[in-house]
Design an enzyme around this catalytic site. Structure first.
Site, mmCIF file in Angstrom:
data_model
loop_
_atom_site.group_PDB
_atom_site.id
_atom_site.type_symbol
_atom_site.label_atom_id
_atom_site.label_comp_id
_atom_site.label_asym_id
_atom_site.label_seq_id
_atom_site.Cartn_x
_atom_site.Cartn_y
_atom_site.Cartn_z
ATOM 1 N N GLY A 15 0.791 -1.237 0.000
ATOM 2 C CA GLY A 15 0.000 0.000 0.000
ATOM 3 C C GLY A 15 0.816 1.277 0.000
ATOM 4 C CB SER A 16 4.319 2.187 -0.812
ATOM 5 O OG SER A 16 4.499 1.782 -2.138
ATOM 6 C CG HIS A 112 2.715 -2.595 -14.861
ATOM 7 N ND1 HIS A 112 2.491 -3.761 -14.163
ATOM 8 C CD2 HIS A 112 3.708 -2.877 -15.742
ATOM 9 C CE1 HIS A 112 3.298 -4.703 -14.616
ATOM 10 N NE2 HIS A 112 4.054 -4.192 -15.578
ATOM 11 C CD GLU A 177 5.261 1.743 -8.821
ATOM 12 O OE1 GLU A 177 4.146 1.513 -8.330
ATOM 13 O OE2 GLU A 177 6.141 0.871 -8.930
HETATM 14 C C1 GAR Z 1 3.724 -1.412 -7.177
HETATM 15 O O1 GAR Z 1 5.058 -1.478 -7.623
HETATM 16 C C2 GAR Z 1 2.763 -1.464 -8.354
HETATM 17 O O2 GAR Z 1 3.228 -0.777 -9.475
HETATM 18 C C3 GAR Z 1 2.692 -2.948 -8.613
HETATM 19 O O3 GAR Z 1 2.620 -3.510 -7.338
HETATM 20 C C4 GAR Z 1 3.341 -2.680 -6.415
HETATM 21 C C5 GAR Z 1 2.430 -2.391 -5.260
HETATM 22 O O4 GAR Z 1 3.116 -1.668 -4.261
HETATM 23 N N1 GAR Z 1 1.552 -3.278 -9.442
HETATM 24 C C6 GAR Z 1 1.580 -4.202 -10.405
HETATM 25 O O5 GAR Z 1 2.558 -4.883 -10.646
HETATM 26 C C7 GAR Z 1 0.303 -4.308 -11.217
HETATM 27 N N2 GAR Z 1 0.512 -5.176 -12.337
HETATM 28 P P1 GAR Z 1 2.319 -0.932 -3.117
HETATM 29 O O6 GAR Z 1 1.334 -1.949 -2.543
HETATM 30 O O7 GAR Z 1 3.397 -0.570 -2.122
HETATM 31 O O8 GAR Z 1 1.627 0.264 -3.697
#
Ligand code: GAR
Length: 220
Positions: A15-16, A112, A177
């Site tokens: 969930g960052s 992504h 991101e």
């Molecule tokens: C992030 O790097 C996002 O881009 C990726 O999962 C991670 C979630 O991090 N998403 C995918 O790969 C979608 N295909 P987070 O939970 O810390 O936001």
């Protein structure tokens, strides 16, 4: 004061990106209100982050549904019941069926960790490193029926270094991101995104500098 954009955030993990959206809202940089955070994973740390900010959360565990469509129907109705206008998938590791897509046409964003259309799917950073690309990055796009597909809203490019590990590259991408996702949502909140076929056009943005990047550098 203008009405804020009602968003619903879908999460599966750390969930960052959710945190970055929350932080941008709290700083007054993003004119949105998170109406609900939904996780398909009961153990997602994202739920703790949401609760800490007193946001409404819900666990909808996909394992309790007989089909993808049944899960999607429930999730979409919960989002509608909470007056969600834009759905933000933030590390939500599920494919969406037409049931979900049709409930929110061009109103579902995804992030992504790759320069799409390169490296869709799982472990994008690892595969980019193994492939030997010199640049990597991340993409915010509208969701469509395929994984990590749909019109691209914003991308960020980062260099890949010879001594990168999967962790160092993923961290460099993740920092980007956290910048581009709130920005993409803010463009939407301002009504500045126009979609023409595969192309998402952002109205009234200044043109970025026309400057090529080289990695490694050109030395002559
Ligand atoms: C992030 O790097 C996002 O881009 C990726 O999962 C991670 C979630 O991090 N998403 C995918 O790969 C979608 N295909 P987070 O939970 O810390 O936001």
């Amino acid at each position: 004061m203008e009405k804020k954009l009602n968003i619903g955030v879908l999460v599966s993990g750390s969930g960052s990106n959710l945190q970055s959206i929350i932080d941008h809202i709290e700083k007054g940089l993003l004119d949105a209100e998170i109406k609900i955070v939904i996780s398909n994973n009961p153990d997602a740390f994202a739920l703790e982050r949401a609760k800490k900010r007193h946001l409404k959360t819900m666990i909808i565990d996909h394992r309790g549904f007989e089909s993808r469509e049944a899960f999607d129907r429930t999730t979409a109705s919960v989002l509608k019941e909470n007056s969600v206008e834009l759905v933000a998938m933030a590390g939500f590791m599920r494919l969406l069926s037409p049931v979900f897509l049709d409930a929110f046409p061009m109103r579902i964003m995804n992030i992504h960790p790759a320069l799409l259309p390169s490296f869709p799917g799982l472990e994008a950073q690892k595969r980019a490193l193994e492939y030997g690309v010199k640049f990597a990055g991340c993409t915010v796009h509208f969701a469509d029926k395929d994984a990590d597909s749909g019109p691209i809203i914003i991308q960020s490019v980062v260099p890949v270094f010879d001594d990168d590990t999967e962790e160092t590259l993923a961290a460099r991408i993740l920092r980007e991101e956290h910048k581009i996702y709130p920005q993409a949502i803010q463009y939407y909140a301002e009504g500045r995104i126009e979609i023409h076929g595969r192309k998402a056009h952002i109205k009234n943005v200044s043109r970025i500098e026309e400057k090529a990047l080289h990695n490694p550098p050109i030395i002559f």
